[in-house]
Design an enzyme around this catalytic site. Structure first.
Site, PDB file in Angstrom:
ATOM      1  N   ASN A 111      54.717  42.952  58.062  1.00  0.00           N
ATOM      2  CA  ASN A 111      55.763  43.552  57.238  1.00  0.00           C
ATOM      3  C   ASN A 111      55.139  44.266  56.048  1.00  0.00           C
ATOM      4  O   ASN A 111      54.090  43.873  55.542  1.00  0.00           O
ATOM      5  CB  ASN A 111      56.768  42.483  56.776  1.00  0.00           C
ATOM      6  CG  ASN A 111      56.421  41.891  55.423  1.00  0.00           C
ATOM      7  OD1 ASN A 111      56.720  42.469  54.375  1.00  0.00           O
ATOM      8  ND2 ASN A 111      55.731  40.748  55.439  1.00  0.00           N
ATOM      9  N   PHE A 115      59.181  44.132  48.396  1.00  0.00           N
ATOM     10  CA  PHE A 115      60.123  43.500  47.448  1.00  0.00           C
ATOM     11  C   PHE A 115      61.466  44.236  47.420  1.00  0.00           C
ATOM     12  O   PHE A 115      62.032  44.491  46.344  1.00  0.00           O
ATOM     13  CB  PHE A 115      59.543  43.450  46.037  1.00  0.00           C
ATOM     14  CG  PHE A 115      58.431  42.469  45.829  1.00  0.00           C
ATOM     15  CD1 PHE A 115      58.104  41.526  46.787  1.00  0.00           C
ATOM     16  CD2 PHE A 115      57.701  42.475  44.637  1.00  0.00           C
ATOM     17  CE1 PHE A 115      57.072  40.613  46.582  1.00  0.00           C
ATOM     18  CE2 PHE A 115      56.676  41.572  44.420  1.00  0.00           C
ATOM     19  CZ  PHE A 115      56.355  40.640  45.397  1.00  0.00           C
ATOM     20  N   SER A 175      51.700  39.211  47.160  1.00  0.00           N
ATOM     21  CA  SER A 175      52.184  40.099  48.211  1.00  0.00           C
ATOM     22  C   SER A 175      51.242  41.298  48.327  1.00  0.00           C
ATOM     23  O   SER A 175      50.868  41.900  47.310  1.00  0.00           O
ATOM     24  CB  SER A 175      53.588  40.598  47.900  1.00  0.00           C
ATOM     25  OG  SER A 175      53.950  41.631  48.802  1.00  0.00           O
ATOM     26  N   ASN A 177      52.085  44.100  49.550  1.00  0.00           N
ATOM     27  CA  ASN A 177      52.926  45.279  49.746  1.00  0.00           C
ATOM     28  C   ASN A 177      53.417  45.917  48.453  1.00  0.00           C
ATOM     29  O   ASN A 177      54.208  46.856  48.487  1.00  0.00           O
ATOM     30  CB  ASN A 177      54.122  44.920  50.633  1.00  0.00           C
ATOM     31  CG  ASN A 177      53.673  44.414  51.993  1.00  0.00           C
ATOM     32  OD1 ASN A 177      52.748  44.955  52.585  1.00  0.00           O
ATOM     33  ND2 ASN A 177      54.315  43.356  52.468  1.00  0.00           N
ATOM     34  N   THR A 178      52.964  45.398  47.301  1.00  0.00           N
ATOM     35  CA  THR A 178      53.226  46.030  46.011  1.00  0.00           C
ATOM     36  C   THR A 178      51.879  46.409  45.422  1.00  0.00           C
ATOM     37  O   THR A 178      51.032  45.540  45.196  1.00  0.00           O
ATOM     38  CB  THR A 178      53.977  45.089  45.058  1.00  0.00           C
ATOM     39  OG1 THR A 178      55.282  44.818  45.591  1.00  0.00           O
ATOM     40  CG2 THR A 178      54.132  45.715  43.683  1.00  0.00           C
ATOM     41  N   LYS A 217      52.244  31.496  43.866  1.00  0.00           N
ATOM     42  CA  LYS A 217      51.972  31.751  45.277  1.00  0.00           C
ATOM     43  C   LYS A 217      50.739  32.632  45.401  1.00  0.00           C
ATOM     44  O   LYS A 217      50.681  33.723  44.825  1.00  0.00           O
ATOM     45  CB  LYS A 217      53.177  32.429  45.945  1.00  0.00           C
ATOM     46  CG  LYS A 217      53.056  32.539  47.460  1.00  0.00           C
ATOM     47  CD  LYS A 217      54.388  32.931  48.085  1.00  0.00           C
ATOM     48  CE  LYS A 217      54.328  32.879  49.607  1.00  0.00           C
ATOM     49  NZ  LYS A 217      55.641  33.147  50.222  1.00  0.00           N
ATOM     50  N   ASN A 246      50.475  33.347  51.115  1.00  0.00           N
ATOM     51  CA  ASN A 246      51.289  34.518  51.452  1.00  0.00           C
ATOM     52  C   ASN A 246      50.767  35.119  52.769  1.00  0.00           C
ATOM     53  O   ASN A 246      49.964  34.492  53.464  1.00  0.00           O
ATOM     54  CB  ASN A 246      51.206  35.542  50.315  1.00  0.00           C
ATOM     55  CG  ASN A 246      52.478  36.334  50.133  1.00  0.00           C
ATOM     56  OD1 ASN A 246      53.070  36.812  51.101  1.00  0.00           O
ATOM     57  ND2 ASN A 246      52.921  36.480  48.891  1.00  0.00           N
TER      58      ASN A 246
END
Length: 385
Positions: A111, A115, A175, A177-178, A217, A246
């Site tokens: 994925n 966010f 994450s 993805n940021t 996390k 994560n």
């Protein structure tokens, strides 16, 4: 049984569409008292972690219900705790679609959601409507447009707002993805972040008369040296818990399948061993000082027990729920049942010994400082006379 019949139909849909259909279906069943269609709820297996008694050690990880819209439906599946989010101060759409990819041949997901959420204020409105009174974690992050050097401001905004509703608050710094978010795991940046968040946590606890644990996390792609440095900071800043881990940037276990080159974080079965190794190393470095919530690649009961055996006190599932269905919750609880009480009792004893040793060391330090100050004052008086 029901999910095994529905899964082929759901897997014909686009992954994001299947996600929404599944959650809405769960909510429909919950509203009409049909939760039993997805299997029996696990028998209680209480465990005390972070000063709270969890009905069982198996929770749902953040990301499944970002906006807190399906809490009651998820509770009907028998989770010991629920974590919602990641939520950011302002609403954001996330990354462009398509951004979610299933790999049934490997029980894996990639994925790059970014966010996507309706913002913290929308989450609070949903929390006011829920009937759920169990343990609720709220996972917070920064907006994509916020510079990394100002990230702490976003975390503080979210923390201030969710504090009255949370059983614990998770700081998501891992994450992939940021852009730049994982840079906050670097020791210097992390120390500054934790210092400010911990200070605010204590202020809020004093103002409200209620202490809400702070959890961080972390990523599965950290070196052994980085894990040691992070563990040291968690102890130094008295962080209440750590979630490991994560999603991963690795594609081990997936490269043989078409589409593995997609950008984003990978979760599911191929992450399992990597996540467990991080938990084991983290537990070694923390020496019982900080409890661990294990997550990553749990697709069967034995995976959950392996993470607990490696050092986790609690576990979370997410991708495994997509491939196995709600039966996985009960399976994980039952896998831990024969061993959990004895193991956790040992950990609680170890944690108490560590806290006692730390208190003694702190008392000795304060006594030494007082003695040094007294000797300095005495020397000063002798000099002046």
């Amino acid at each position: 049984m029901l999910y095994s019949l529905l899964r082929p139909l759901l897997f014909r849909l686009d992954p994001e569409q299947a996600h929404e259909v599944s959650l809405n279906g769960l909510r429909f069943c919950n509203n009409y008292g049909l939760d039993a269609l997805f299997g029996s709820r696990p028998a209680p297996l209480p465990i005390e972690v972070m000063g709270m008694t969890f009905p069982n050690p198996v929770g749902i990880g953040a990301g499944l219900d970002k906006n807190g819209e399906y809490i009651d439906a998820l509770a009907g599946l028998g989770f010991g705790f629920i974590e919602v989010g990641t939520v950011t101060p302002k609403p954001q759409a996330g990354n462009d679609k398509p951004r979610l990819f299933r790999f049934p041949g490997a029980d894996a997901i990639i994925n790059r959601m970014g966010f996507n959420n309706h913002g913290v204020d929308a989450l609070l409105e949903n929390l006011k409507k829920t009937r759920y009174r169990g343990i609720l974690g709220i996972n917070i992050g920064k907006n994509a447009t916020t510079p990394i050097e100002a990230a702490v401001d976003d975390y503080l905004i979210c923390m201030n707002k969710v504090y009255p509703y949370a059983s614990y608050i998770t700081i998501n710094i891992s994450s992939p993805n940021t852009k730049g978010l994982r840079d906050l795991q670097n020791e210097a940046a992390l120390s500054v972040l934790l210092s400010q968040l911990k200070m605010r946590q204590l202020e809020l606890a004093d103002q409200t008369g209620r202490y809400v644990p702070l959890v961080v996390k972390i990523a599965p792609d950290l070196t052994t040296e980085a894990i040691a440095g992070i563990a040291k900071l968690f102890i130094e800043h008295r962080i209440d818990g750590v979630i490991a881990t994560n999603t991963t940037l690795s594609r081990d276990g997936l490269m043989h399948l078409p589409g593995a080159e997609q950008q984003g974080g990978m979760s599911g079965a191929p992450l399992n061993s990597k996540s467990t190794l991080v938990i084991r190393e983290l537990a070694l470095q923390l020496e019982g000082a900080v409890p661990i919530i294990g997550v990553g690649g749990i697709t069967r009961g034995g995976d959950a027990w392996e993470k607990i055996d490696a050092g986790a006190s609690l576990v979370q599932i997410y991708s495994g729920l997509i491939f196995r269905g709600p039966v996985l919750v009960n399976e994980c609880v039952e896998a831990a049942r024969p061993f959990l009480a004895e193991l956790e009792a040992k950990r609680q004893q170890q944690r108490a010994l560590w806290q006692h040793a730390r208190a003694e060391a702190e008392a000795a330090r304060l006594a030494a400082e007082a003695q040094a100050a007294a000797e300095a004052e005495k020397a000063k008086q002798q000099t002046s006379s």
